[in-house]
Design a protein around this motif. Structure first.
Motif, PDB file in Angstrom:
ATOM      1  N   HIS A  19     -10.778 -18.957 -20.861  1.00  0.00           N
ATOM      2  CA  HIS A  19     -10.793 -20.554 -21.713  1.00  0.00           C
ATOM      3  C   HIS A  19     -10.271 -21.952 -20.498  1.00  0.00           C
ATOM      4  CE1 HIS A  19      -8.912 -23.435 -23.987  1.00  0.00           C
ATOM      5  NE2 HIS A  19      -9.950 -24.025 -23.735  1.00  0.00           N
ATOM      6  N   SER A  20     -11.099 -22.686 -20.384  1.00  0.00           N
ATOM      7  CA  SER A  20     -10.702 -23.496 -19.626  1.00  0.00           C
ATOM      8  C   SER A  20     -10.775 -25.089 -19.859  1.00  0.00           C
ATOM      9  CB  SER A  20     -10.787 -23.861 -18.068  1.00  0.00           C
ATOM     10  OG  SER A  20     -11.453 -24.512 -17.351  1.00  0.00           O
ATOM     11  N   VAL A  21      -9.813 -25.963 -19.288  1.00  0.00           N
ATOM     12  CA  VAL A  21     -10.304 -27.342 -19.667  1.00  0.00           C
ATOM     13  C   VAL A  21     -11.068 -28.429 -19.148  1.00  0.00           C
ATOM     14  CG1 VAL A  21      -9.879 -29.801 -20.529  1.00  0.00           C
ATOM     15  CG2 VAL A  21      -8.275 -28.349 -21.839  1.00  0.00           C
ATOM     16  N   VAL A  22     -12.319 -29.251 -19.183  1.00  0.00           N
ATOM     17  CA  VAL A  22     -12.986 -29.102 -17.807  1.00  0.00           C
ATOM     18  C   VAL A  22     -12.620 -30.679 -17.274  1.00  0.00           C
ATOM     19  CG1 VAL A  22     -15.016 -30.269 -18.086  1.00  0.00           C
ATOM     20  CG2 VAL A  22     -14.605 -28.736 -19.103  1.00  0.00           C
ATOM     21  N   THR A  23     -12.330 -30.033 -15.993  1.00  0.00           N
ATOM     22  CA  THR A  23     -11.740 -30.968 -14.674  1.00  0.00           C
ATOM     23  C   THR A  23     -12.907 -31.852 -14.839  1.00  0.00           C
ATOM     24  OG1 THR A  23     -10.850 -29.706 -13.288  1.00  0.00           O
ATOM     25  CG2 THR A  23      -9.160 -29.660 -14.837  1.00  0.00           C
ATOM     26  N   SER A  24     -12.451 -32.689 -13.288  1.00  0.00           N
ATOM     27  CA  SER A  24     -12.925 -33.516 -11.849  1.00  0.00           C
ATOM     28  C   SER A  24     -12.891 -33.098 -10.561  1.00  0.00           C
ATOM     29  CB  SER A  24     -12.677 -35.170 -12.441  1.00  0.00           C
ATOM     30  OG  SER A  24     -11.796 -35.569 -11.977  1.00  0.00           O
ATOM     31  N   GLN A  25     -11.683 -31.336 -10.813  1.00  0.00           N
ATOM     32  CA  GLN A  25     -11.159 -31.193  -9.227  1.00  0.00           C
ATOM     33  C   GLN A  25     -12.529 -30.389  -8.437  1.00  0.00           C
ATOM     34  OE1 GLN A  25      -9.800 -26.953 -10.339  1.00  0.00           O
ATOM     35  NE2 GLN A  25      -9.779 -27.296  -8.231  1.00  0.00           N
ATOM     36  N   ARG A  26     -12.361 -31.236  -7.448  1.00  0.00           N
ATOM     37  CA  ARG A  26     -13.139 -31.186  -6.707  1.00  0.00           C
ATOM     38  C   ARG A  26     -12.840 -30.556  -5.374  1.00  0.00           C
ATOM     39  NH1 ARG A  26     -17.058 -36.875  -7.213  1.00  0.00           N
ATOM     40  NH2 ARG A  26     -17.238 -36.208  -9.384  1.00  0.00           N
ATOM     41  N   PRO A  27     -12.773 -28.906  -4.922  1.00  0.00           N
ATOM     42  CA  PRO A  27     -12.906 -28.431  -3.922  1.00  0.00           C
ATOM     43  C   PRO A  27     -13.443 -29.546  -2.301  1.00  0.00           C
ATOM     44  CG  PRO A  27     -13.203 -26.829  -5.649  1.00  0.00           C
ATOM     45  CD  PRO A  27     -13.913 -28.034  -5.801  1.00  0.00           C
TER      46      PRO A  27
ATOM     47  N   GLY B 254     -13.229 -22.722 -30.752  1.00  0.00           N
ATOM     48  CA  GLY B 254     -14.144 -22.236 -29.162  1.00  0.00           C
ATOM     49  C   GLY B 254     -13.993 -20.804 -28.490  1.00  0.00           C
ATOM     50  N   ARG B 255     -12.523 -20.295 -28.941  1.00  0.00           N
ATOM     51  CA  ARG B 255     -12.165 -19.518 -28.159  1.00  0.00           C
ATOM     52  C   ARG B 255     -12.028 -18.520 -29.128  1.00  0.00           C
ATOM     53  NH1 ARG B 255      -7.407 -22.179 -26.278  1.00  0.00           N
ATOM     54  NH2 ARG B 255      -6.691 -21.746 -28.726  1.00  0.00           N
ATOM     55  N   CYS B 256     -12.247 -18.082 -30.208  1.00  0.00           N
ATOM     56  CA  CYS B 256     -12.376 -17.247 -31.282  1.00  0.00           C
ATOM     57  C   CYS B 256     -14.629 -17.138 -30.702  1.00  0.00           C
ATOM     58  CB  CYS B 256     -12.468 -17.640 -32.179  1.00  0.00           C
ATOM     59  SG  CYS B 256     -12.879 -16.706 -33.455  1.00  0.00           S
ATOM     60  N   LEU B 257     -15.181 -18.114 -30.877  1.00  0.00           N
ATOM     61  CA  LEU B 257     -16.373 -17.929 -30.323  1.00  0.00           C
ATOM     62  C   LEU B 257     -17.012 -17.018 -29.663  1.00  0.00           C
ATOM     63  CD1 LEU B 257     -17.649 -21.161 -32.378  1.00  0.00           C
ATOM     64  CD2 LEU B 257     -17.787 -19.314 -34.009  1.00  0.00           C
ATOM     65  N   ALA B 258     -16.415 -17.479 -28.803  1.00  0.00           N
ATOM     66  CA  ALA B 258     -16.950 -17.435 -27.551  1.00  0.00           C
ATOM     67  C   ALA B 258     -16.622 -15.485 -27.055  1.00  0.00           C
ATOM     68  CB  ALA B 258     -16.514 -18.089 -25.621  1.00  0.00           C
ATOM     69  N   GLY B 259     -15.833 -15.278 -27.847  1.00  0.00           N
ATOM     70  CA  GLY B 259     -15.497 -14.029 -27.626  1.00  0.00           C
ATOM     71  C   GLY B 259     -15.982 -12.775 -28.626  1.00  0.00           C
ATOM     72  N   PHE B 260     -17.315 -13.544 -29.288  1.00  0.00           N
ATOM     73  CA  PHE B 260     -18.196 -12.313 -29.018  1.00  0.00           C
ATOM     74  C   PHE B 260     -19.493 -12.381 -28.317  1.00  0.00           C
ATOM     75  CE2 PHE B 260     -16.961 -14.180 -33.543  1.00  0.00           C
ATOM     76  CZ  PHE B 260     -16.402 -12.867 -34.172  1.00  0.00           C
TER      77      PHE B 260
ATOM     78  N   PRO C  28     -22.281 -34.709 -23.047  1.00  0.00           N
ATOM     79  CA  PRO C  28     -21.769 -34.057 -22.237  1.00  0.00           C
ATOM     80  C   PRO C  28     -20.357 -33.158 -23.031  1.00  0.00           C
ATOM     81  CG  PRO C  28     -20.807 -35.944 -22.428  1.00  0.00           C
ATOM     82  CD  PRO C  28     -22.123 -35.918 -23.647  1.00  0.00           C
ATOM     83  N   LYS C  29     -20.399 -32.232 -22.103  1.00  0.00           N
ATOM     84  CA  LYS C  29     -19.519 -30.973 -22.371  1.00  0.00           C
ATOM     85  C   LYS C  29     -18.150 -31.340 -22.009  1.00  0.00           C
ATOM     86  CE  LYS C  29     -18.924 -28.584 -17.693  1.00  0.00           C
ATOM     87  NZ  LYS C  29     -18.832 -27.176 -17.133  1.00  0.00           N
ATOM     88  N   LEU C  30     -17.033 -31.355 -23.235  1.00  0.00           N
ATOM     89  CA  LEU C  30     -16.278 -31.973 -23.056  1.00  0.00           C
ATOM     90  C   LEU C  30     -15.062 -31.038 -23.011  1.00  0.00           C
ATOM     91  CD1 LEU C  30     -16.241 -34.012 -26.646  1.00  0.00           C
ATOM     92  CD2 LEU C  30     -16.075 -34.990 -23.619  1.00  0.00           C
ATOM     93  N   GLU C  31     -15.215 -29.488 -22.823  1.00  0.00           N
ATOM     94  CA  GLU C  31     -14.506 -28.251 -23.106  1.00  0.00           C
ATOM     95  C   GLU C  31     -15.245 -26.684 -23.016  1.00  0.00           C
ATOM     96  OE1 GLU C  31      -9.882 -26.684 -24.431  1.00  0.00           O
ATOM     97  OE2 GLU C  31     -11.596 -28.555 -25.884  1.00  0.00           O
ATOM     98  N   GLU C  32     -14.983 -26.348 -21.813  1.00  0.00           N
ATOM     99  CA  GLU C  32     -15.685 -25.507 -22.000  1.00  0.00           C
ATOM    100  C   GLU C  32     -14.982 -24.055 -22.873  1.00  0.00           C
ATOM    101  OE1 GLU C  32     -18.241 -24.231 -18.349  1.00  0.00           O
ATOM    102  OE2 GLU C  32     -18.761 -22.431 -18.775  1.00  0.00           O
ATOM    103  N   PHE C  33     -15.629 -23.055 -23.499  1.00  0.00           N
ATOM    104  CA  PHE C  33     -15.068 -21.701 -23.566  1.00  0.00           C
ATOM    105  C   PHE C  33     -15.561 -20.267 -22.931  1.00  0.00           C
ATOM    106  CE2 PHE C  33     -14.623 -25.125 -27.077  1.00  0.00           C
ATOM    107  CZ  PHE C  33     -12.963 -25.245 -26.962  1.00  0.00           C
ATOM    108  N   PHE C  34     -15.534 -19.935 -22.254  1.00  0.00           N
ATOM    109  CA  PHE C  34     -16.014 -19.450 -21.466  1.00  0.00           C
ATOM    110  C   PHE C  34     -16.173 -17.309 -21.731  1.00  0.00           C
ATOM    111  CE2 PHE C  34     -14.481 -21.501 -18.408  1.00  0.00           C
ATOM    112  CZ  PHE C  34     -15.274 -22.082 -17.187  1.00  0.00           C
TER     113      PHE C  34
END
Lengths: 179, 147
Positions: free
Chosen positions: A8-16, A100-106, B134-140
């Protein structure tokens, strides 16, 4: 049904940092890898790079997350997964991450995102994509999920796809761009 | 598609080696020869079971941007609007869905600023409002289709 391990991660604007050589390399392989014994040598030859340089840069781009995944893109329709539904949920914002984490687990869920509401026209803030071999299978998956994650009281809608007009990856050019 | 093809698709969805002879390495894990793996991937691509064999990029980390957008289009106007929307090169894929919000498409642009511009251009060209989601948070998830 087994649950996958969920990251799980929060979207960031990190840019390598991605330099012009990286961009040329990414452009050269955006439509696919050569189907030859030493594909990275062939790519390198077309760019004036050695095989070792190509391999080192690709490994770095993958480690940095610029390349999300190296593998195949499957046309799910051709594998018999002809039904797909986007299921959207109106979830209290403070519960969105946990659900969200629960749904993504299926294992039948292929995408799961939190997105903004657009009130008053659109109340839903959590999205997931369910694929199945038929509409009945998709709905059975949904019912299982609702019961398992305790979602009975949450408003949701199922948007089955009717037609697909375009399915291609994003296209990147090798052109140099202003930052 | 036979059992070997299925095994290939399932394995390659999990990733592909980055080394001097990646086909040989992947083939060894499948108990195949390098030549046979290459030949079969070629055939799966030709048959359209696989649409692409290579990298998937992370648009944002390349300096680009992605978003999901939706429109509510009157049914009798759908074909006209659909043709216009699909004509934009930034529209990466587009699905008609069964809902009042009946068109859902992904925009992929080379810069974040371009997302807003393309949305404005689509609204102007179609006369219909575009809702940017837009996506605010992604659940992988583990993206896999069991073949």
């Amino acid at each position: 049904m087994e649950l996958n391990v969920v990251k799980h991660s929060v979207v960031t604007s990190q840019r390598p940092s991605v330099d012009d050589i990286d961009r040329r390399l990414l452009a050269a392989i955006q439509h696919g890898l050569p189907l030859t014994s030493r594909p990275y040598a062939e790519i390198g030859a077309s760019l004036g790079m050695s095989e070792a340089q190509v391999i080192a840069r690709l490994a770095q781009l993958k480690a940095g997350g610029v390349i999300r995944r190296f593998g195949v893109v499957v046309r799910h329709h051709e594998l018999g997964y002809s039904a797909n539904a986007m299921v959207v949920w109106d979830v209290p914002d403070e519960q969105a991450a946990e659900l969200g984490r629960c749904l993504a687990g299926f294992d039948f869920i292929t995408l799961c995102y939190r997105r903004p509401r657009r009130l008053p026209a659109w109340r839903y803030n959590l999205y997931c994509m369910i694929h199945g071999q038929s509409r009945d299978e998709v709905l059975a998956h949904l019912e299982w999920m609702v019961n398992h994650c305790g979602l009975q009281s949450l408003p949701h809608e199922v948007l089955f796809s009717r037609r697909r007009f375009k399915q291609r990856g994003a296209v990147y050019t090798s052109g140099r761009r202003a930052r | 598609m036979d059992d070997v093809d299925r095994a290939i698709v399932n394995q390659l969805q999990g990733g592909f080696p980055i080394c001097e002879r990646p086909y040989a390495e992947a083939a060894a894990e499948l108990g195949l020869g390098e030549d046979e793996l290459i030949r079969r991937v070629e055939a799966l691509l030709a048959a359209g079971t696989l649409t692409r064999f290579g990298p998937m990029y992370h648009a944002e980390r390349l300096g680009g941007a992605l978003t999901l957008a939706a429109m509510k289009i009157p049914l009798d106007d759908f074909e006209r609007v659909n043709a216009i929307v699909n004509g934009f090169p930034e529209v990466a894929h587009n699905y008609a869905r069964e809902h009042e919000f009946n068109m859902w498409f992904v925009l992929a642009t080379e810069t974040p600023e371009r997302i807003g511009e393309v949305i404005a251009e689509i609204e102007q060209a179609t006369g219909c409002k575009v809702y940017n989601m837009p996506k605010l948070e992604e659940f992988f998830v583990g993206l896999r289709f069991e073949a």
